[in-house]
Design a protein around this motif. Structure first.
Motif, PDB file in Angstrom:
ATOM      1  N   LEU A 158     -36.215  45.036  18.094  1.00  0.00           N
ATOM      2  CA  LEU A 158     -35.565  43.743  17.858  1.00  0.00           C
ATOM      3  C   LEU A 158     -34.087  43.749  18.242  1.00  0.00           C
ATOM      4  O   LEU A 158     -33.490  42.689  18.417  1.00  0.00           O
ATOM      5  CB  LEU A 158     -35.697  43.362  16.384  1.00  0.00           C
ATOM      6  CG  LEU A 158     -37.110  43.037  15.878  1.00  0.00           C
ATOM      7  CD1 LEU A 158     -37.118  42.961  14.361  1.00  0.00           C
ATOM      8  CD2 LEU A 158     -37.609  41.735  16.481  1.00  0.00           C
ATOM      9  N   HIS A 161     -31.976  41.419  20.796  1.00  0.00           N
ATOM     10  CA  HIS A 161     -32.723  40.205  21.128  1.00  0.00           C
ATOM     11  C   HIS A 161     -32.249  39.050  20.260  1.00  0.00           C
ATOM     12  O   HIS A 161     -32.180  39.165  19.044  1.00  0.00           O
ATOM     13  CB  HIS A 161     -34.220  40.412  20.928  1.00  0.00           C
ATOM     14  CG  HIS A 161     -34.845  41.281  21.974  1.00  0.00           C
ATOM     15  ND1 HIS A 161     -34.809  40.980  23.313  1.00  0.00           N
ATOM     16  CD2 HIS A 161     -35.512  42.461  21.875  1.00  0.00           C
ATOM     17  CE1 HIS A 161     -35.439  41.908  23.996  1.00  0.00           C
ATOM     18  NE2 HIS A 161     -35.864  42.826  23.153  1.00  0.00           N
ATOM     19  N   VAL A 164     -37.256  36.116  19.567  1.00  0.00           N
ATOM     20  CA  VAL A 164     -38.433  36.930  19.864  1.00  0.00           C
ATOM     21  C   VAL A 164     -39.706  36.230  19.406  1.00  0.00           C
ATOM     22  O   VAL A 164     -39.704  35.445  18.455  1.00  0.00           O
ATOM     23  CB  VAL A 164     -38.359  38.324  19.195  1.00  0.00           C
ATOM     24  CG1 VAL A 164     -37.200  39.126  19.730  1.00  0.00           C
ATOM     25  CG2 VAL A 164     -38.267  38.200  17.676  1.00  0.00           C
ATOM     26  N   ALA A 283     -37.208  34.168  15.242  1.00  0.00           N
ATOM     27  CA  ALA A 283     -38.360  35.054  15.380  1.00  0.00           C
ATOM     28  C   ALA A 283     -39.607  34.266  15.005  1.00  0.00           C
ATOM     29  O   ALA A 283     -39.644  33.611  13.968  1.00  0.00           O
ATOM     30  CB  ALA A 283     -38.216  36.288  14.495  1.00  0.00           C
TER      31      ALA A 283
END
Length: 946
Positions: A158, A161, A164, A283
């Protein structure tokens, strides 16, 4: 360094990289696609660039974003310290920690007096993710170079980023990951890898709850939509401002749980949020089958996939599960017994991979722990047995063994509980839901009560529902007016039972193309009677024949279901196998990729190595390697004894997809002819000691000199290529490799001195993008016969370089500065091959090389170089790598003795061979050309086109 100094350094670094890469400002704008405003802000410092901007710039400049992100972090105050938080924000963070700080754990409250809740700090297990490399979209296709994936732990995957999409199978830990991110962000406890998320305010939004409540919420409705008790006291515009300022962490769970008819609406809602709030971190989670590869990549979502738990992860989970159980009892004998069970189960999982494969997700691992404890060390043999045993424990034995006597005044038998639960599960499945309102659940139970007199006598539908919520262990109420199953797996299992009992086989077949029904079909086949099983399997095959768009999915699903069937007639089995024989084994990489998308279940269907052709064997290994993990390891081991080079290459390239130590020991070390390996992680580097037979190694990544010295040993290593290493500074460790004859250094910017190589028997040295390198040490490489230079040189003429007289091959790439001259090349009369990939001056000096037999001209410079060549009658072989059409008449004029010509074309360029037809004995090989003229003017077999 002050923030102002750091920002200035960032701007200087970006400008320096721009100059080194040869990009003008317009070129930078074009390649990064950032637009004038963003690029000028990023490079001129009008305001600190965002993380997304820095990452985009780094990609455009082809450099690592980490140092730029670190400089930006110094230039921008830590979000945690941006100023005092509002009282409401502090209250909201406290609320999140209290609401999500514990996790319900299967088995801790089954038949023993343990805690049903597990602190999230203990429950959270950092699982492995598959992280793809760079990809390009062409129309509807996502293209990614083979092998461009890596395996990383969740936090590292992760890291860096901004947004995601996390894909994972049922029970794989996706929701737990978002819950952990929520709590860690709320209490400022995120690890260093995720420092870009620090200070952000999390919003955990389960989509199953949002879609059930009606229209998807706007930011100001987030808290109310999930039943947050603080929603009414939320300041006006608070959520909008957090999202707009980049201080929000949006965690959206369960895209696969959205009904099919609302998927488009949900996608548009998400796109609108991403577009409206470009600075918000996001996310999203989903099962892999619910969204296609590349979904929303155009909106900035990086794709990560949760991998099945490895044996090591499972053993860690087992240890934590038992530790929680130990903490939940005061009985010393029970504590000792739990420790004994932990050790016993750990040994069983290590010794029997079939059991480990059963525990591939945290959900199934927890069930195994609970059943192993309850059965005094005995485990079920199949997935269906596992669910049956779990249901028996959850529905009946828990209360019986704890001597709990109907606290709600309701006592239901196992069968009665199953009938009601199946009714609820089937309604959810048929309606494409994973959550229902309490009123719907109550109505479904009320409809069933007239036929269940013993149950009806004990209470109303509301009382029965309350009992199931309190005692079954399978239902829960995630919000005041919401009912769902503790996990989707139980819903699918019970729904499959209900479908079979209702004889709704056509309904199952009719929905088989829907990814949400795949597990229902598999579980239905596993529980079906032989005639029902035949109807389902043949129905999948027949529907696949009639519907070409769904054929592959349906036929592969039939094959996957077949592995779960208890009893199948030979005729039905033969029909399924005959149809799937068109897909199994895969014939090429594309077919292997499609099979791998089915997931680990396909591993049981992949054949070999016996009876497979070379390309089929390679494709089978490719499919298994793409799936990776412990589940695929037994299949890879089946192929380790083959001597097929293509299979060996696939086995070697799949190392990244497995645990480094296990794969090195059980696969790579057993290969009969292992010669080459690519190493990209510290864990892989540490395994080289058990692979002494390797003679060629490619290293990619930041490995220090000390790490290389400790791991690269043995007397067989002859060729070493080092790429993209920013940590390497010295080469003294190379002296410990007595057989090393070939060394490549590519993008190793901190290496300065070549003199430590003096004692090595190097005859080949390749240098590329090593900007600090001094070349004084070249003179001491007396055995050097092959030299490749693709990096800025400190001299203007070749003759000024201190190179030994034995040089026989020379390559100059496009990394050399324009204007470099070949003057002085006559100092090396033994040169037999010259490779020019860049424009140079002094090409006429090539005439002074009496032994020159081979010439290579590469890239956009080939046209100019060809025109500048003197007459070279001694050259007999020429390779042209063409990026634009070339007039080959010049070849005949300057190379009259040519007998071999290789032409490699990019972009399907036309090639006209007619000017060469009068060269006697010329043989030509052409690759990648769009159209070839004049081939018929040569003798038969003289021209080969591929």
């Amino acid at each position: 360094m002050t923030p102002e100094e750091a920002l200035a350094e960032l701007k200087a670094r970006l400008r320096r990289l721009r100059v080194e890469r040869g990009l003008s400002m317009p070129g930078l704008e074009l390649r990064a696609k950032l637009g004038h405003t963003t690029a000028s802000r990023a490079l001129n410092g009008a305001r600190p660039p965002t993380e997304a901007t820095v990452i985009s710039l780094a990609k455009a400049l082809r450099t690592d974003p980490a140092p730029l992100l670190e400089l930006r972090r110094l230039a921008v105050p830590d979000p945690v310290a941006r100023g005092p938080r509002s009282r409401f924000e502090e209250d909201y963070r406290t609320y999140l920690v209290r609401r999500h700080g514990q996790l319900s754990v299967v088995g801790l409250d089954l038949s023993h007096r343990g805690r049903a809740r597990w602190p999230l700090d203990t429950a959270y297990l950092s699982l492995e993710f598959t992280v793809p490399g760079p990809a390009w979209r062409f129309g509807d296709q996502i293209l990614r170079p083979s092998g461009e994936t890596r395996i990383e732990r969740a936090e590292r995957a992760l890291a860096g980023h901004h947004r995601v999409l996390v894909r994972g199978l049922a029970g794989s830990g996706k929701t737990t990951l978002l819950q952990w991110l929520t709590v860690s962000a709320a209490r400022d406890g995120l690890p260093d890898e995720l420092r870009q998320l620090r200070g952000r305010v999390p919003f955990l939004l389960p989509l199953r709850t949002l879609v059930r409540r009606g229209p998807l919420p706007a930011p100001g409705e987030f808290l109310a939509s999930v039943g947050c008790s603080l929603a009414e006291s939320q300041p006006a515009g608070w959520a909008h401002r957090l999202l707009f300022d980049g201080r929000a962490l949006l965690l959206i769970d369960g895209l696969d749980e959205v009904p099919q008819e609302r998927r488009a609406e949900t996608e548009q809602w998400l796109r609108d949020l991403l577009a409206a709030y470009p600075e918000a971190a996001v996310a999203v989670t989903s099962r892999p089958s619910a969204v296609p590869e590349g979904w929303l990549t155009d909106a900035g979502l990086a794709q990560l996939t949760v991998r099945p738990m490895s044996v090591r992860d499972i053993t860690v989970f087992v240890a934590r599960w038992h530790a929680a159980a130990v903490a939940g009892t005061d009985d010393p004998d029970e504590r000792a017994h739990l420790i004994e069970l932990r050790d016993q189960l750990t040994d069983t999982l290590r010794a029997h991979r079939d059991f480990a494969r059963l525990a591939a997700t945290p959900l199934l691992s927890a069930l195994l722990c609970a059943l192993h404890r309850d059965r005094r060390g005995h485990l079920p043999d199949s997935r269906m047995e596992l669910y049956e045993a779990a249901l028996s424990m959850l529905l009946v034995r828990r209360d019986d063994e704890r001597d709990i006597q109907a606290p709600e005044g309701v006592v239901l038998s196992r069968d009665a509980s199953l009938k009601l639960l199946q009714r609820l599960a089937y309604w959810l499945i048929i309606n494409g839901q994973t959550e229902m309102s309490r009123s719907v659940a109550r109505a479904l139970i009320a409809d069933a009560l007239p036929a269940m007199r013993k149950v009806a006598k004990q209470g109303s539908a509301e009382q029965i529902l309350h009992h199931l919520l309190a005692r079954s262990g399978l239902l829960r109420a995630p919000a005041t007016d919401a009912i769902d199953f503790v996990h989707r797996t139980f819903q699918d299992y019970l729904g499959a039972r209900a479908a079979l009992q209702s004889m709704d086989l056509p309904l199952l077949i009719g929905h088989a193309h829907d990814p949400q029904w795949e597990d229902v079909l598999r579980m239905a086949v596993a529980q079906a009677r032989p005639d029902e099983c035949a109807t389902l399997l043949l129905g999948l095959i027949e529907r696949g024949v009639e519907e070409p768009d769904h054929r592959n999915r349906l036929h592969l699903l039939a094959a996957a279901c077949l592995t779960h069937a208890e009893e199948v007639s030979p005729t039905v089995r033969e029909t399924v196998e005959r149809r799937t024989a068109q897909l199994l084994p895969p014939r090429d990489r594309e077919q292997a990729r499609k099979l791998a998308e089915v997931g680990p279940l396909i591993l049981d269907l992949l054949p070999g190595p016996e009876g497979l052709k070379h390309q089929e064997a390679q494709a089978v290994v490719t499919a298994a390697g793409l799936i990776g993990g412990d589940a695929a390891l037994p299949l890879m081991k089946r192929f380790r004894g083959t001597r097929r080079q293509l299979v060996h290459s696939e086995l070697q390239s799949a190392w990244d997809q497995f645990h480094p130590g296990d794969y090195a020991r059980e696969v790579l070390a057993q290969l009969p002819d292992l010669r080459f390996l690519q190493v990209s992680t510290d864990e892989q580097l540490a395994q080289l000691g058990q692979l002494p037979q390797v003679s060629r190694i490619t290293l990619r990544g930041d490995f220090s000199a000390s790490a290389l010295s400790a791991s690269l040993r043995g007397d067989r290593l002859a060729q070493l290529d080092i790429w993209h290493n920013r940590a390497l500074r010295t080469l003294g460790w190379v002296s410990g490799l007595p057989r090393l004859t070939s060394l490549r250094l590519a993008s190793c910017p901190e290496v300065e001195d070549l003199s430590p190589l003096a004692d090595c028997p190097l005859d080949s040295l390749r240098l590329s993008a090593c900007r600090r390198l001094s070349f004084g040490g070249l003179a001491r490489l007396t055995a050097l016969r092959e030299l490749s230079l693709n990096t800025p040189l400190p001299v203007a003429e070749l003759g000024d370089l201190p190179i030994g007289a034995r040089l026989a091959e020379l390559s100059l790439g496009d990394g050399i500065r324009p204007g470099f001259s070949l003057a002085g090349i006559g100092r090396w009369p033994a040169l037999g091959l010259v490779d020019l990939g860049t424009s140079v001056d002094g090409a006429d000096e090539l005439a002074a090389l009496p032994e020159l037999r081979q010439l290579r001209l590469t890239g956009s410079a080939a046209l100019g170089l060809l025109a500048a060549l003197p007459r070279l009658p001694q050259v007999t072989r020429l390779m042209l790598v063409m990026e634009r059409p070339l007039e080959l008449r010049a070849v005949r004029d300057v190379l009259p003795g040519l007998t071999g010509l290789t032409i490699i074309c990019h972009r399907k360029l036309p090639v006209d061979l007619r000017p060469l037809s009068d060269l006697p004995g010329l043989r030509i090989r052409i690759s990648g050309a769009g159209h070839v003229d004049g081939a018929k003017q040569f003798p038969l077999g003289a021209v080969t086109i591929s």
